[in-house]
Design an enzyme around this catalytic site. Structure first.
Site, PDB file in Angstrom:
ATOM      1  N   ASP A 123       0.852  -1.181   0.000  1.00 18.26           N
ATOM      2  CA  ASP A 123       0.000   0.000   0.000  1.00 18.26           C
ATOM      3  C   ASP A 123       0.893   1.238   0.000  1.00 18.26           C
ATOM      4  O   ASP A 123       2.060   1.185   0.405  1.00 18.26           O
ATOM      5  CB  ASP A 123      -0.898  -0.001   1.240  1.00 18.26           C
ATOM      6  CG  ASP A 123      -1.989   1.066   1.200  1.00 18.26           C
ATOM      7  OD1 ASP A 123      -2.310   1.548   0.096  1.00 18.26           O
ATOM      8  OD2 ASP A 123      -2.525   1.407   2.271  1.00 18.26           O
ATOM      9  N   HIS A 124       0.337   2.327  -0.476  1.00 19.72           N
ATOM     10  CA  HIS A 124       0.994   3.623  -0.382  1.00 19.72           C
ATOM     11  C   HIS A 124       0.558   4.333   0.898  1.00 19.72           C
ATOM     12  O   HIS A 124      -0.622   4.280   1.270  1.00 19.72           O
ATOM     13  CB  HIS A 124       0.625   4.513  -1.572  1.00 19.72           C
ATOM     14  CG  HIS A 124       1.224   4.077  -2.864  1.00 19.72           C
ATOM     15  ND1 HIS A 124       0.564   4.186  -4.067  1.00 19.72           N
ATOM     16  CD2 HIS A 124       2.430   3.524  -3.151  1.00 19.72           C
ATOM     17  CE1 HIS A 124       1.343   3.732  -5.039  1.00 19.72           C
ATOM     18  NE2 HIS A 124       2.467   3.322  -4.510  1.00 19.72           N
ATOM     19  N   TYR A 141      -4.839   4.536   0.315  1.00 17.81           N
ATOM     20  CA  TYR A 141      -5.937   3.692  -0.161  1.00 17.81           C
ATOM     21  C   TYR A 141      -5.600   2.977  -1.464  1.00 17.81           C
ATOM     22  O   TYR A 141      -6.415   2.907  -2.367  1.00 17.81           O
ATOM     23  CB  TYR A 141      -7.223   4.504  -0.321  1.00 17.81           C
ATOM     24  CG  TYR A 141      -7.585   5.374   0.858  1.00 17.81           C
ATOM     25  CD1 TYR A 141      -7.328   4.950   2.165  1.00 17.81           C
ATOM     26  CD2 TYR A 141      -8.201   6.609   0.683  1.00 17.81           C
ATOM     27  CE1 TYR A 141      -7.650   5.746   3.258  1.00 17.81           C
ATOM     28  CE2 TYR A 141      -8.544   7.408   1.762  1.00 17.81           C
ATOM     29  CZ  TYR A 141      -8.264   6.968   3.051  1.00 17.81           C
ATOM     30  OH  TYR A 141      -8.598   7.758   4.124  1.00 17.81           O
ATOM     31  N   HIS A 142      -4.400   2.393  -1.523  1.00 16.67           N
ATOM     32  CA  HIS A 142      -3.976   1.687  -2.726  1.00 16.67           C
ATOM     33  C   HIS A 142      -3.510   0.263  -2.410  1.00 16.67           C
ATOM     34  O   HIS A 142      -2.418  -0.147  -2.828  1.00 16.67           O
ATOM     35  CB  HIS A 142      -2.828   2.447  -3.408  1.00 16.67           C
ATOM     36  CG  HIS A 142      -3.169   3.854  -3.782  1.00 16.67           C
ATOM     37  ND1 HIS A 142      -2.210   4.849  -3.924  1.00 16.67           N
ATOM     38  CD2 HIS A 142      -4.353   4.443  -4.056  1.00 16.67           C
ATOM     39  CE1 HIS A 142      -2.792   5.969  -4.258  1.00 16.67           C
ATOM     40  NE2 HIS A 142      -4.104   5.754  -4.351  1.00 16.67           N
ATOM     41  N   PRO A 143      -4.303  -0.552  -1.711  1.00 15.92           N
ATOM     42  CA  PRO A 143      -3.852  -1.916  -1.424  1.00 15.92           C
ATOM     43  C   PRO A 143      -3.776  -2.747  -2.698  1.00 15.92           C
ATOM     44  O   PRO A 143      -4.613  -2.630  -3.599  1.00 15.92           O
ATOM     45  CB  PRO A 143      -4.948  -2.446  -0.486  1.00 15.92           C
ATOM     46  CG  PRO A 143      -6.169  -1.646  -0.831  1.00 15.92           C
ATOM     47  CD  PRO A 143      -5.658  -0.281  -1.186  1.00 15.92           C
TER      48      PRO A 143
END
Length: 563
Positions: free
Chosen positions: A295-296, A469-471
């Protein structure tokens, strides 16, 4: 209700809507699209400026939280995922970032053959209608509407931020999704004619009139049906009843980086220890289902603004009503933008070949829920390293379809990630200290002038960092003989027949930027693979790489170095 289909797609999100459109387009195959959520019809979903509202609504957000994260002071980090048609493309920030060419070359080098940048660029182009028309890098006839900002000329802070980046020695880029990602420039968004361009609106809605496409909302996939080593369908719970649907050709799992491994594990497909802990009979052991979670992370710098030009004077009730009325009548104005209209991608250090830090600039000092964070005027710049080395996992805790998963990102568990954050904080201060920002930039609200040493920066980051919110990565794509791979380069589940996975879970590594655009590209490319079509010809478009990357962190020295 029909029970047998050629293709069953599980999840009507960013990838699933694309697949539903492309697989049903030829008219030859019957397609069933299953979505656990409901309709996306809601004004707060369609209005770009209202982006914080659907994310806060249980109707549209699964509302996951991570486990206590040991390396960020045991905080539980929120992990929103889209629920309903369009999935996360219906609740995200609408930022359109493809990623750097090196990201996809990295995929190919890690075993995802035929997924290099040259292979992927044609599918990025096929997906979009870019407001400025087609060129070597951009498309003009795809389903997805992509636009630039509409307020760049109305707010001087955007230009000031871009100019400050140039003064700090970085390039300026007119199109970070084209020849040159590295640099400062205007940001792009998935907004068409002033309305959110989700995949539900852009891909699914035009396909709904096709008689051979069936869409079932409120359809919770309990388990996959496994007969020997072949997946033949899915067991679905809907409106209090249980249904079994059969796929003659393929079941395609597109439920996302969190839900796809959950469905697999509930079906008895996954790591032996996870299945046994959840009291599920193992049917096919695949140790890396749910592993490789990435994630980021981001924080936002905030500054007081010396001039009354920020969004903070637009957050009152009367201002919001005016913005809403203009948007309702004309689909223009501040209601038609996500407000992230300037951005940057830079390299953090010498020896870094491609950008690994991303900036979103926002001309307001605003909390994640859309409320002001200060009295008066302010602005903020969101920043975070985009190539983390920390890895986590997703694991179900029960056979119960309603049970929340155990999500552990292991944020900042790798020492290189901690060092990258120190670079990000210091480079941001250097950029904001440039002359172009001085007419606007007041005191630093956060992190604050007291945060200077490595120890102080590390502590502040652990206290304030949040997910971007980039899983992704939990069903990794790679070579068939690589024990860390879950799917092969044709998205087929390794070891099983009749099952493919197409969503962000198959990313081998994170791309440099927001992941909605590459997720859509993956689905575009996978659709051709599934249908047995000849892939689009690889692109020979050149890519800008700094000639100094091995010896210099930027092109030129800054006009004003940080103190």
């Amino acid at each position: 209700m029909k029970r047998d289909y050629d293709y069953i797609i599980i999840g009507a999100g960013s990838a699933g809507c694309v697949l539903a459109n492309r697989l049903s387009a030829c008219g030859t195959y019957s397609v069933l699209l299953l979505e656990a959520g409901g309709s996306d019809h809601h004004i707060m979903v369609q209005m770009p400026t209202a982006l914080s509202y659907p994310m806060a609504m249980k109707r549209f957000n699964w509302g996951y939280d991570s486990d206590s994260e040991p390396h960020v002071n045991n905080r539980k980090i929120t992990c929103p995922r889209g629920k309903g048609l369009g999935g996360s493309s219906s609740i995200n920030g609408m930022v359109y970032v493809r990623g750097h060419a090196c990201d996809f070359d990295e995929w190919a080098e890690s075993g995802a053959t035929a997924w290099a940048y040259a292979d992927c660029l044609p599918y990025f182009k096929r997906a979009e209608t870019w407001q400025n028309g087609a060129d070597e890098y951009r498309g003009d006839s795809g389903p997805l509407g992509v636009s630039g900002g509409n307020n760049m000329t109305l707010n001087p802070l955007y230009d000031a931020f871009i100019s400050a980046g140039v003064e700090a020695g970085y390039p300026q880029t007119d199109d970070y999704n084209g020849y040159r990602q590295e640099g400062f420039g205007p940001m792009h968004m998935t907004v068409r004619d002033g309305i959110r361009a989700s995949t539900a609106r852009e891909y699914l809605r035009p396909a709904l009139k096709r008689s051979h496409l069936t869409v079932l909302k409120d359809a919770w996939v309990d388990t996959l049906i496994l007969e020997g080593v072949r997946v033949t369908g899915a067991v679905v719970k809907r409106k209090g009843q249980t249904h079994r649907f059969t796929a003659r050709k393929t079941v395609i799992l597109s439920a996302g980086a969190i839900a796809s491994p959950m469905i697999l594990q509930r079906s008895g497909i996954g790591p032996k220890a996870v299945l046994e802990e959840a009291n599920i009979e193992p049917k096919f052991i695949s140790e890396y289902v749910g592993a490789n979670l990435q994630d980021h992370l981001e924080v936002y710098f905030q500054f007081h603004c010396k001039q009354p030009v920020t969004l903070n004077n637009k957050l009152g009730l009367i201002s919001k009503l005016r913005i809403g009325v203009q948007w309702l009548l004309f689909k223009t104005g501040l209601g038609a933008t996500n407000h992230f209209e300037a951005c940057a991608f830079i390299r953090s250090k010498v020896g870094q070949k491609s950008p690994d830090i991303q900036y979103h600039f926002l001309p307001g000092a605003i909390k994640y829920d859309g409320t002001p964070s200060i009295k008066g005027h302010g602005f903020q710049v969101h920043v975070g390293p985009n190539k983390p080395k920390s890895r986590g996992r997703v694991a179900i805790t029960s056979r119960d379809i309603n049970a929340t998963p155990s999500i552990l990102f292991n944020y900042l568990s790798h020492p290189d990630d901690i060092a990258d954050w120190r670079h990000a904080i210091r480079l941001t201060r250097e950029i904001m200290a440039q002359p172009a920002m001085q007419a606007f930039c007041g005191d630093e609200i956060q992190p604050g002038e007291s945060v200077q040493s490595d120890t102080e920066i590390d502590a502040w980051v652990r206290d304030h960092v949040e997910s971007a919110y980039h899983p992704s990565g939990t069903c990794r794509m790679g070579a068939k003989d690589d024990p860390h791979s879950v799917v092969d380069p044709e998205c087929r589940f390794i070891g099983l027949e009749g099952l493919r996975i197409v969503d962000a879970s198959i990313f081998p590594t994170l791309t440099n930027g927001n992941i909605n655009a590459p997720t859509i590209m993956v689905a575009e490319k996978a659709a051709d693979i599934i249908l047995g079509k000849t892939p689009l010809p690889p692109s020979d478009a050149p890519v800008w790489i700094s000639k100094k990357w091995q010896t210099e962190q930027r092109e030129l020295p800054p006009l004003r170095p940080v103190k």
